[in-house]
Design a protein around this motif. Structure first.
Motif, mmCIF file in Angstrom:
data_model
loop_
_atom_site.group_PDB
_atom_site.id
_atom_site.type_symbol
_atom_site.label_atom_id
_atom_site.label_comp_id
_atom_site.label_asym_id
_atom_site.label_seq_id
_atom_site.Cartn_x
_atom_site.Cartn_y
_atom_site.Cartn_z
ATOM 1 N N MET A 1 0.839 -1.199 0.000
ATOM 2 C CA MET A 1 0.000 0.000 0.000
ATOM 3 C C MET A 1 0.873 1.247 0.000
ATOM 4 S SD MET A 1 -3.010 -0.789 2.751
ATOM 5 C CE MET A 1 -4.040 -2.257 2.656
ATOM 6 N N THR A 2 0.375 2.299 -0.615
ATOM 7 C CA THR A 2 1.084 3.576 -0.596
ATOM 8 C C THR A 2 0.985 4.205 0.794
ATOM 9 O OG1 THR A 2 -0.862 4.856 -1.237
ATOM 10 C CG2 THR A 2 0.504 3.955 -3.024
ATOM 11 N N VAL A 3 1.724 5.280 0.969
ATOM 12 C CA VAL A 3 1.663 6.020 2.232
ATOM 13 C C VAL A 3 0.229 6.451 2.529
ATOM 14 C CG1 VAL A 3 2.292 8.216 3.325
ATOM 15 C CG2 VAL A 3 4.048 6.822 2.210
ATOM 16 N N VAL B 1 -6.678 11.891 5.402
ATOM 17 C CA VAL B 1 -5.330 11.497 4.989
ATOM 18 C C VAL B 1 -4.514 12.730 4.627
ATOM 19 C CG1 VAL B 1 -3.986 10.323 3.209
ATOM 20 C CG2 VAL B 1 -5.928 9.156 4.280
ATOM 21 N N ASP B 2 -5.114 13.651 3.894
ATOM 22 C CA ASP B 2 -4.411 14.891 3.528
ATOM 23 C C ASP B 2 -4.005 15.674 4.777
ATOM 24 O OD1 ASP B 2 -4.655 14.321 0.856
ATOM 25 O OD2 ASP B 2 -6.404 15.627 0.519
ATOM 26 N N ASP B 3 -4.905 15.735 5.751
ATOM 27 C CA ASP B 3 -4.595 16.434 7.001
ATOM 28 C C ASP B 3 -3.422 15.779 7.724
ATOM 29 O OD1 ASP B 3 -6.667 18.196 6.556
ATOM 30 O OD2 ASP B 3 -8.083 17.189 7.909
ATOM 31 N N MET B 4 -3.398 14.451 7.736
ATOM 32 C CA MET B 4 -2.323 13.716 8.402
ATOM 33 C C MET B 4 -0.986 13.907 7.684
ATOM 34 S SD MET B 4 -3.340 12.250 11.195
ATOM 35 C CE MET B 4 -4.186 13.825 11.410
ATOM 36 N N LEU B 5 -1.007 13.936 6.370
ATOM 37 C CA LEU B 5 0.221 14.150 5.597
ATOM 38 C C LEU B 5 0.814 15.528 5.889
ATOM 39 C CD1 LEU B 5 -0.858 12.566 2.190
ATOM 40 C CD2 LEU B 5 0.965 11.735 3.690
ATOM 41 N N ILE C 1 2.436 15.460 9.464
ATOM 42 C CA ILE C 1 3.749 14.798 9.573
ATOM 43 C C ILE C 1 4.751 15.321 8.534
ATOM 44 C CG2 ILE C 1 2.767 12.705 10.577
ATOM 45 C CD1 ILE C 1 3.104 11.362 7.813
ATOM 46 N N HIS C 2 4.363 16.383 7.812
ATOM 47 C CA HIS C 2 5.234 17.018 6.820
ATOM 48 C C HIS C 2 5.686 16.042 5.727
ATOM 49 C CE1 HIS C 2 6.432 20.025 10.225
ATOM 50 N NE2 HIS C 2 5.239 20.289 9.700
ATOM 51 N N MET C 3 4.741 15.254 5.196
ATOM 52 C CA MET C 3 5.088 14.277 4.152
ATOM 53 C C MET C 3 4.094 14.315 2.994
ATOM 54 S SD MET C 3 6.500 10.913 6.206
ATOM 55 C CE MET C 3 6.716 10.022 4.652
ATOM 56 N N GLU C 4 3.616 15.516 2.657
ATOM 57 C CA GLU C 4 2.632 15.648 1.587
ATOM 58 C C GLU C 4 3.112 15.077 0.252
ATOM 59 O OE1 GLU C 4 3.810 17.975 3.724
ATOM 60 O OE2 GLU C 4 2.535 19.779 3.656
ATOM 61 N N GLU C 5 4.405 15.271 -0.032
ATOM 62 C CA GLU C 5 4.929 14.838 -1.334
ATOM 63 C C GLU C 5 5.192 13.338 -1.413
ATOM 64 O OE1 GLU C 5 8.625 16.218 1.006
ATOM 65 O OE2 GLU C 5 6.451 16.561 0.956
ATOM 66 N N PHE C 6 5.005 12.611 -0.281
ATOM 67 C CA PHE C 6 5.277 11.173 -0.253
ATOM 68 C C PHE C 6 4.010 10.323 -0.310
ATOM 69 C CE2 PHE C 6 8.843 13.269 1.813
ATOM 70 C CZ PHE C 6 9.942 12.637 1.262
ATOM 71 N N GLY D 1 13.653 4.829 7.502
ATOM 72 C CA GLY D 1 13.038 4.340 8.731
ATOM 73 C C GLY D 1 12.261 5.427 9.455
ATOM 74 N N GLY D 2 12.841 6.624 9.524
ATOM 75 C CA GLY D 2 12.161 7.728 10.181
ATOM 76 C C GLY D 2 10.869 8.108 9.479
ATOM 77 N N GLN D 3 10.885 8.093 8.153
ATOM 78 C CA GLN D 3 9.677 8.411 7.391
ATOM 79 C C GLN D 3 8.602 7.346 7.594
ATOM 80 O OE1 GLN D 3 11.564 8.710 3.562
ATOM 81 N NE2 GLN D 3 11.715 10.946 3.654
ATOM 82 N N GLN D 4 9.010 6.087 7.645
ATOM 83 C CA GLN D 4 8.048 5.013 7.885
ATOM 84 C C GLN D 4 7.391 5.153 9.261
ATOM 85 O OE1 GLN D 4 9.027 0.905 6.609
ATOM 86 N NE2 GLN D 4 10.937 1.755 5.811
ATOM 87 N N GLN D 5 8.186 5.552 10.250
ATOM 88 C CA GLN D 5 7.603 5.701 11.586
ATOM 89 C C GLN D 5 6.650 6.888 11.647
ATOM 90 O OE1 GLN D 5 6.565 3.941 13.864
ATOM 91 N NE2 GLN D 5 8.433 3.348 14.936
ATOM 92 N N ARG D 6 6.903 7.927 10.859
ATOM 93 C CA ARG D 6 5.968 9.047 10.774
ATOM 94 C C ARG D 6 4.634 8.590 10.187
ATOM 95 N NH1 ARG D 6 8.648 14.748 9.703
ATOM 96 N NH2 ARG D 6 10.743 14.408 10.483
#
Length: 349
Positions: free
Chosen positions: A90-92, A114-118, A121-126, A136-141
């Motif tokens: 699954m995608t982020v 989902v957009d609010d959560m992105l 966690i400052h990961m909109e582009e992911f 690893g840090g991005q996965q934990q976010r």
């Protein structure tokens, strides 16, 4: 009434007691860490709050409702595990929205959440990347965002940073605290890392062998430890056996050295009294009105910003930490060394 309350909680596995008489009241929006070594019962207690373990006795209350025997899917708590536990196919965005999808939430609402959560966690582009394409840090976010997506009443984290390297851990724990404060969500955080607990928490529960050793603010835990275990486990400590002590004069005999102490610990053990003083409280030279000693330098260790000096004074070994700056005069091994520490900085355990 407290937001999360555990009353006389006990958990036994056959003849082994993992948690004994655990009592805690967590307020709305509070960040509490369970701190202790492996096997002390902190994760078991967290799993009891989440509903993955049932207590042998005692009660668990969430937002005023008894949840002691309520299954996990009916407790409105978000859980973040030590392993990221993301779905690799699954995608982020899909991972974050998975719980909402299972709950039958409307697609438009899932997309918005989902957009609010992105953003959080400052990961909109992911959003369209897969877990294997993340650090690893991005996965934990992402795991954190998934736990928060359905707006839980409480957030539970079980050593979420232990698999990450030191620099990423520092960055991510700051993010966790920022998000927790922004959402004002009651959070329980399990860790064996004292620095994490001290830097993140409103209060810390120090645990040992299934029991609560002390509950307090980071300042109280570090500056006013109630037991020898807390004093030794949190930070570095000089812990020196005392031959005798005079409570009326607040004076202790340390191998013939007369030391004035500032207080006696809350859970003092007169059978085996020890003098406790933190290494950073000891400084070179003599100062009037303080405990002044002399000793022989046994070793010197360079620890980056800190220089750790070990001094033997009449058979009692003191470790002192000095900030490594250009003004510091570093002794040599074998030198006679004068040092002092404040009366209020040492206590009896």
């Amino acid at each position: 009434m407290s937001f999360i309350e555990l009353t006389h909680v006990k958990k036994a596995f056959a003849e082994r007691v993992a948690v004994e008489d655990f009592n805690l009241q967590a307020e709305q929006g509070e960040f509490i860490s369970f701190l202790g070594p492996s096997g002390c019962g902190k994760t078991t207690t967290l799993r009891i709050i989440a509903g993955f373990e049932l207590p042998t006795s005692g009660n668990v209350t969430l937002a005023g409702q008894d949840m002691t025997f309520t299954p996990p899917n009916r407790r409105k708590v978000g859980m973040v595990f030590q392993s990221y536990a993301l779905f690799p196919n699954m995608t982020v965005a899909e991972n974050i929205g998975y719980g909402l999808k299972i709950a039958g939430t409307d697609r438009s609402e899932i997309r918005k959440r989902v957009d609010d959560m992105l953003v959080l966690i400052h990961m909109e582009e992911f959003a369209n990347r897969f877990p294997a394409q993340l650090s690893g840090g991005q996965q934990q976010r992402v795991a954190l965002a998934r736990a928060l997506a359905f707006k839980p009443q409480a957030l539970l984290l079980d050593e979420p940073l232990s698999a990450l390297d030191a620099k990423i851990r520092v960055e991510l724990r700051q993010e966790i605290r920022r998000i927790q404060q922004q959402l004002e969500i009651t959070t329980i955080y399990v860790t064996h890392d004292q620095e994490e607990a001290l830097s993140l928490s409103d209060r810390i529960v120090v645990m040992s062998q299934g029991r609560m050793e002390q509950v307090g603010t980071p300042y109280e835990i570090y500056k006013m430890p109630a037991t020898e275990f807390v004093a030794s486990f949190v930070g570095h400590l000089n812990l020196l056996p005392v031959k005798s002590f005079n409570p009326s004069e607040q004076r202790a005999d340390l191998n013939g050295l007369s030391i004035i102490y500032g207080r006696i610990a809350e859970k003092f053990s007169p059978e085996k009294p020890c003098l406790a003083v933190r290494p950073e409280e000891i400084n070179p030279g003599h100062v009037e009105g303080q405990n002044n000693l002399n000793g022989v330098v046994e070793s010197i260790h360079y620890l980056g910003s800190i220089i750790r000096i070990r001094v033997n004074s009449n058979g009692s070994v003191f470790i002192m930490d000095q900030f490594n700056d250009y003004r510091l005069t570093i002794p040599r091994v074998g030198d006679m060394y004068a040092f002092h520490f404040p009366i209020e900085a040492c206590w009896l355990l």
